[in-house]
Design an enzyme around this catalytic site. Structure first.
Site, PDB file in Angstrom:
ATOM      1  N   CYS A  58      -3.679   6.738  -6.417  1.00 32.06           N
ATOM      2  CA  CYS A  58      -2.847   5.591  -6.790  1.00 32.06           C
ATOM      3  C   CYS A  58      -2.288   5.768  -8.192  1.00 32.06           C
ATOM      4  O   CYS A  58      -1.303   5.150  -8.558  1.00 32.06           O
ATOM      5  CB  CYS A  58      -3.659   4.306  -6.696  1.00 32.06           C
ATOM      6  SG  CYS A  58      -5.235   4.405  -7.532  1.00 32.06           S
TER       7      CYS A  58
ATOM      8  N   GLU B 240      -4.764  -4.008  -5.745  1.00 27.98           N
ATOM      9  CA  GLU B 240      -4.343  -2.786  -6.420  1.00 27.98           C
ATOM     10  C   GLU B 240      -3.553  -2.008  -5.382  1.00 27.98           C
ATOM     11  O   GLU B 240      -4.101  -1.552  -4.379  1.00 27.98           O
ATOM     12  CB  GLU B 240      -5.603  -2.029  -6.842  1.00 27.98           C
ATOM     13  CG  GLU B 240      -5.361  -1.111  -8.000  1.00 27.98           C
ATOM     14  CD  GLU B 240      -5.679   0.287  -7.630  1.00 27.98           C
ATOM     15  OE1 GLU B 240      -4.725   1.017  -7.322  1.00 27.98           O
ATOM     16  OE2 GLU B 240      -6.860   0.638  -7.621  1.00 27.98           O
TER      17      GLU B 240
HETATM   18  P1  NDP Z   1      -3.169   0.119   4.114  1.00 26.71           P
HETATM   19  O1  NDP Z   1      -2.653  -0.899   3.206  1.00 26.71           O
HETATM   20  O2  NDP Z   1      -2.690   0.121   5.510  1.00 26.71           O
HETATM   21  O3  NDP Z   1      -4.766   0.058   4.201  1.00 26.71           O
HETATM   22  C1  NDP Z   1      -5.574  -0.227   3.100  1.00 26.71           C
HETATM   23  C2  NDP Z   1      -6.831  -0.907   3.599  1.00 26.71           C
HETATM   24  O4  NDP Z   1      -6.469  -2.138   4.203  1.00 26.71           O
HETATM   25  C3  NDP Z   1      -7.560  -0.113   4.670  1.00 26.71           C
HETATM   26  O5  NDP Z   1      -8.938  -0.319   4.520  1.00 26.71           O
HETATM   27  C4  NDP Z   1      -7.065  -0.750   5.937  1.00 26.71           C
HETATM   28  O6  NDP Z   1      -7.932  -0.585   7.010  1.00 26.71           O
HETATM   29  C5  NDP Z   1      -7.002  -2.189   5.531  1.00 26.71           C
HETATM   30  N1  NDP Z   1      -6.131  -3.005   6.355  1.00 26.71           N
HETATM   31  C6  NDP Z   1      -4.896  -2.722   6.806  1.00 26.71           C
HETATM   32  N2  NDP Z   1      -4.420  -3.748   7.517  1.00 26.71           N
HETATM   33  C7  NDP Z   1      -5.386  -4.707   7.508  1.00 26.71           C
HETATM   34  C8  NDP Z   1      -5.502  -5.998   8.071  1.00 26.71           C
HETATM   35  N3  NDP Z   1      -4.522  -6.521   8.774  1.00 26.71           N
HETATM   36  N4  NDP Z   1      -6.622  -6.692   7.839  1.00 26.71           N
HETATM   37  C9  NDP Z   1      -7.636  -6.175   7.118  1.00 26.71           C
HETATM   38  N5  NDP Z   1      -7.591  -4.952   6.569  1.00 26.71           N
HETATM   39  C10 NDP Z   1      -6.473  -4.229   6.757  1.00 26.71           C
HETATM   40  O7  NDP Z   1      -2.940   1.465   3.436  1.00 26.71           O
HETATM   41  P2  NDP Z   1      -3.163   2.918   4.029  1.00 26.71           P
HETATM   42  O8  NDP Z   1      -4.563   3.282   3.771  1.00 26.71           O
HETATM   43  O9  NDP Z   1      -2.672   3.058   5.429  1.00 26.71           O
HETATM   44  O10 NDP Z   1      -2.177   3.685   3.086  1.00 26.71           O
HETATM   45  C11 NDP Z   1      -0.817   3.389   3.184  1.00 26.71           C
HETATM   46  C12 NDP Z   1      -0.157   3.546   1.867  1.00 26.71           C
HETATM   47  O11 NDP Z   1      -0.777   2.717   0.877  1.00 26.71           O
HETATM   48  C13 NDP Z   1      -0.245   4.911   1.282  1.00 26.71           C
HETATM   49  O12 NDP Z   1       0.648   5.767   1.878  1.00 26.71           O
HETATM   50  C14 NDP Z   1       0.051   4.594  -0.128  1.00 26.71           C
HETATM   51  O13 NDP Z   1       1.432   4.422  -0.276  1.00 26.71           O
HETATM   52  C15 NDP Z   1      -0.633   3.289  -0.386  1.00 26.71           C
HETATM   53  N6  NDP Z   1      -1.959   3.432  -0.999  1.00 26.71           N
HETATM   54  C16 NDP Z   1      -2.138   2.970  -2.245  1.00 26.71           C
HETATM   55  C17 NDP Z   1      -3.351   3.118  -2.846  1.00 26.71           C
HETATM   56  C18 NDP Z   1      -3.649   2.574  -4.185  1.00 26.71           C
HETATM   57  O14 NDP Z   1      -4.755   2.760  -4.672  1.00 26.71           O
HETATM   58  N7  NDP Z   1      -2.775   1.873  -4.838  1.00 26.71           N
HETATM   59  C19 NDP Z   1      -4.444   3.832  -2.222  1.00 26.71           C
HETATM   60  C20 NDP Z   1      -4.160   4.244  -0.893  1.00 26.71           C
HETATM   61  C21 NDP Z   1      -2.965   4.019  -0.320  1.00 26.71           C
HETATM   62  P3  NDP Z   1      -7.684   0.522   8.137  1.00 26.71           P
HETATM   63  O15 NDP Z   1      -7.886   1.828   7.476  1.00 26.71           O
HETATM   64  O16 NDP Z   1      -8.724   0.208   9.135  1.00 26.71           O
HETATM   65  O17 NDP Z   1      -6.296   0.342   8.602  1.00 26.71           O
END
Ligand code: NDP
Length: 689
Positions: free
Chosen positions: A302, A263
């Protein structure tokens, strides 16, 4: 457990293999409200091999010692426990920059999802750990080779990688479904707000309600976890499209066909239909919905509305009304009651949102916001991660890029003028797949035309008008009973949706065999399978004593004209087929026939055991079909067979323990032809609690 939330910037702990892990400070986590360090992650590395082994052995065993019904009860109790201690979560949630209103969705919305899944489990799932998905159907001519589908819990672990914006709801909406299915899970919240998830997991663990190994928590990164998964596991992801794209091609995930539910970013839109005039209630509803979606959770949802599609002739009116509304939003420290919009969840998010805003400005102009300085309430908030709500107007909505491609995950939306409704539909699809869209219209004809086109590109379509507005749950709220997840850019995943959400954690198999074999496997009587008859009427047996397949073949009854006349007079149903001999002879049946409901009532008269007994109530009937007409002079009888038993652990209003028994009923005529077929549902007393 060695840490306490009363320490200054305490070290967060993972909950791995039944133990809290972490004493040494790792990454510092700053409050987005004033920039102060509030927590640290732990520096100790996690042994993911041990964590997986624990989930697969202890976690699975403890969940399989329960069944759907007892897990549903456990979800309900966990929800109650979280509500009892919710104020401790609200206090921590303020640190994420969320107002009380924002936190309500996360905390009470999360507990509400547990309740919703508890009720899905109790209502829709059987006892045991196997779902018989659809009725078995014959594959041969003699009724001795049937096919059907079953679902069983996957034998692995659900790994949930979650976003920062809903630290509690984001965990619980996934946990509820995997727990009910019978799968243990390992949750990895986004690091920036993981302190709130940790507090929630502590509450759940301290409740004593969580079966051992059913939930583990990772603070920090997933290390080699994804490389250690196998084909019985499931990964779910919520976050950015780029991370989703990276993780889902992890070689181990591809090589083992591990389901990966994503998602991701979503450029949701709201459409003001051309029929809505500026002085109509729907116009106000549209303005309210857009302004709310821009500012709730500071736009970090989101599902938030990023693209606002409006008729070209409404640009000025919409701009003025939205500007007036956004100008009233007080921004600052969410500890203050007067604050309506809090901070973004982190300074990284603020930097990211401002960078995306600059990108958007290349193809749009500012209508409101984006000021060098704006009023912030609360001491120290000038050091916080606040962004002013900003409304943009796209100069050329048909151009490539811009708001159709760029997601600023904050309080930013872009007005996009359209020429006609077909143009609006085309612009909506330019989001390349979104979680949700709202159509505001007064005209059912517009809804009929537009919604199917929107449905191809959106996971949920919310139609808003004055009639629905009072009860509407709003554009931005995913509901436990409705699907959450959208196609294309939105990740292509599906969550929630009631029982659909549970099935993501179960494996479907087609089963073929004789009716007796299928009855044995599914725990449900399959017609043609072995039945058991005795001198004891099945209605005289307690819930525990009834066997699947226990059956009664009744005596016979010949249907007379008097029956039909009496039933017609009693019910008031004088339909020509029962009372007009000439019309009935002209009909496809060529004669008068008995009312279907008479046949149903007569069958009950044949199979019911009238004396007081363990059957407490008849509460419904499913899958009723009248198959062969019953003319005057035909002779009918019924076969009643115990088909399915569900122990919901419930008490009758008088406090007696009871279970649900579903009976297969076949009514036949003198030629053994099936006349009517249905299931009746009864509540049957249990001997023991
Ligand atoms: P990310 O995609 O960076 O992170 C989402 C999750 O993935 C976090 O728990 C993060 O952990 C984890 N993650 C990131 N890289 C890895 C990896 N290599 N291996 C395992 N887990 C990983 O999103 P952000 O939270 O930084 O948000 C960035 C953007 O995503 C927002 O600005 C927005 O555009 C979008 N977003 C969309 C959402 C939705 O529901 N559709 C919700 C939130 C954000 P960690 O926090 O430790 O990096």
């Amino acid at each position: 457990m060695s840490q306490s939330h009363t320490l200054k910037s305490p070290v967060l702990q993972s909950f791995i293999a039944g133990e809290w892990l972490g004493n040494q400070a790792g990454q510092a986590l700053a409050s987005p409200v004033n920039g102060e360090t509030i927590y640290h992650t732990h520096a100790e590395t996690i042994d993911f091999g041990r964590s997986l082994k624990f989930a697969r052995t202890k976690g699975r065993a403890s969940l399989m010692a329960m069944d759907f019904q007892s897990r549903a009860s456990c979800l309900r109790d966990l929800g109650k426990h979280l509500l009892e201690y919710k104020e401790s979560l609200y206090a921590i949630s303020l640190l994420t920059g969320a107002t009380r209103n924002d936190s309500w969705v996360d905390i009470e919305g999360g507990a509400g999802t547990l309740f919703a899944y508890a009720s899905v489990g109790r209502r829709e799932l059987p006892s045991g750990n196997l779902i018989h998905e659809d009725d078995a159907f014959p594959l041969g001519r003699d009724g001795q080779f049937f096919g059907t589908h079953i679902l069983v819990p996957r034998q692995g672990v659900a790994v949930h990688i979650n976003a920062f914006n809903f630290p509690i709801w984001g965990m619980l909406e996934k946990f509820a479904a995997n727990f009910l299915a019978g799968m243990p899970c390992i949750v990895k919240p986004a690091t920036s707000t993981s302190y709130l998830t940790e507090a929630c997991v502590r509450l759940m663990q301290e409740s004593g309600l969580l079966p051992e190994g059913s939930l583990q928590l990772i603070i920090g990164r997933t290390g080699d976890l994804l490389d250690r998964l196998d084909g019985q596991d499931v990964v779910t992801f919520t976050g950015s499209a780029s991370t989703a794209a990276k993780l889902k091609v992890t070689p181990n995930i591809i090589n083992n066909s591990i389901p990966f539910n994503a998602e991701a970013d979503s450029l949701n839109c709201a459409i003001l239909a051309p029929d809505v005039s500026v002085d109509s209630p729907e116009f106000d509803l549209f303005i309210k919905e857009v302004a709310r979606e821009m500012t709730v959770k500071a736009g970090q949802k989101c599902t938030a509305i990023r693209r606002v599609l409006i008729p070209e002739n409404q640009v000025q009116a919409v701009s003025e009304r939205l500007t007036a509304r956004l100008a009233k939003v007080s921004i600052g420290d969410p500890h203050l009651d007067t604050v309506r919009m809090g901070a973004l969840a982190s300074f990284e998010q603020k930097a990211d949102v401002l960078a995306q805003l600059e990108e958007l400005l290349k193809s749009s102009q500012v209508v409101y916001g984006h000021e060098d300085s704006f009023e912030l309430l609360g001491k120290g908030s000038e050091k916080g991660a606040f962004v002013q709500p900003t409304l943009l107007l796209s100069n050329d909505p048909d151009a490539e890029g811009g708001a159709h491609d760029i997601e600023a995950f904050g309080p930013i939306s872009t007005l996009m003028p359209y020429k006609n409704i077909d143009h609006a539909i085309a612009l909506a699809a330019r989001g390349k797949g979104s979680l949700v869209t709202t159509l505001v219209t007064q005209d059912p004809e517009i809804a009929r035309k537009v919604v199917p086109a929107l449905a191809a590109w959106h996971g949920r379509v919310h139609i808003l008008n004055e009639a629905s507005s009072k009860e509407s749950t709003g554009h931005g709220s995913p509901l436990p009973m409705l699907k959450h997840g959208g196609p294309g850019r939105a990740g292509g995943g599906e969550e929630l949706g009631g029982i659909r959400g549970v099935k993501h954690y179960m494996q479907r198999a087609a089963i073929q065999g004789s009716p007796t074999m299928l009855s044995a496997v599914t725990g449900e009587y399959v017609r043609g399978g072995e039945t058991y008859e005795s001198d004891v009427h099945p209605f005289r047996r307690y819930f525990e004593d009834l066997r699947i397949g226990e059956s009664l073949l009744t005596h016979r009854r010949t249907v007379t004209e008097t029956d039909i006349v009496n039933f017609g007079c009693l019910s008031g149903d004088h339909f020509y087929m029962h009372f007009d001999d000439i019309a009935a002879r002209d009909s496809q049946f060529e004669q008068r026939i008995a009312h279907g409901y008479f046949v149903l009532s007569a069958a009950a008269g044949l199979f019911v055991s009238p004396g007081e007994g363990p059957v407490l109530a008849n509460y419904g009937l499913d899958t009723l079909r009248f198959i062969t007409p019953v003319p005057i002079g035909d002779t009918i009888r019924a076969r009643l067979t115990c088909k399915r038993k569900i122990d919901q652990g419930k008490l009758s209003p008088k406090g007696e323990p009871q279970g649900v028994v579903v009976w297969d009923v076949q009514v036949t005529n003198q030629h053994d032809e099936l006349v009517a077929s249905y299931d009746i549902l009864t509540l049957v007393k249990k001997q023991f609690d």
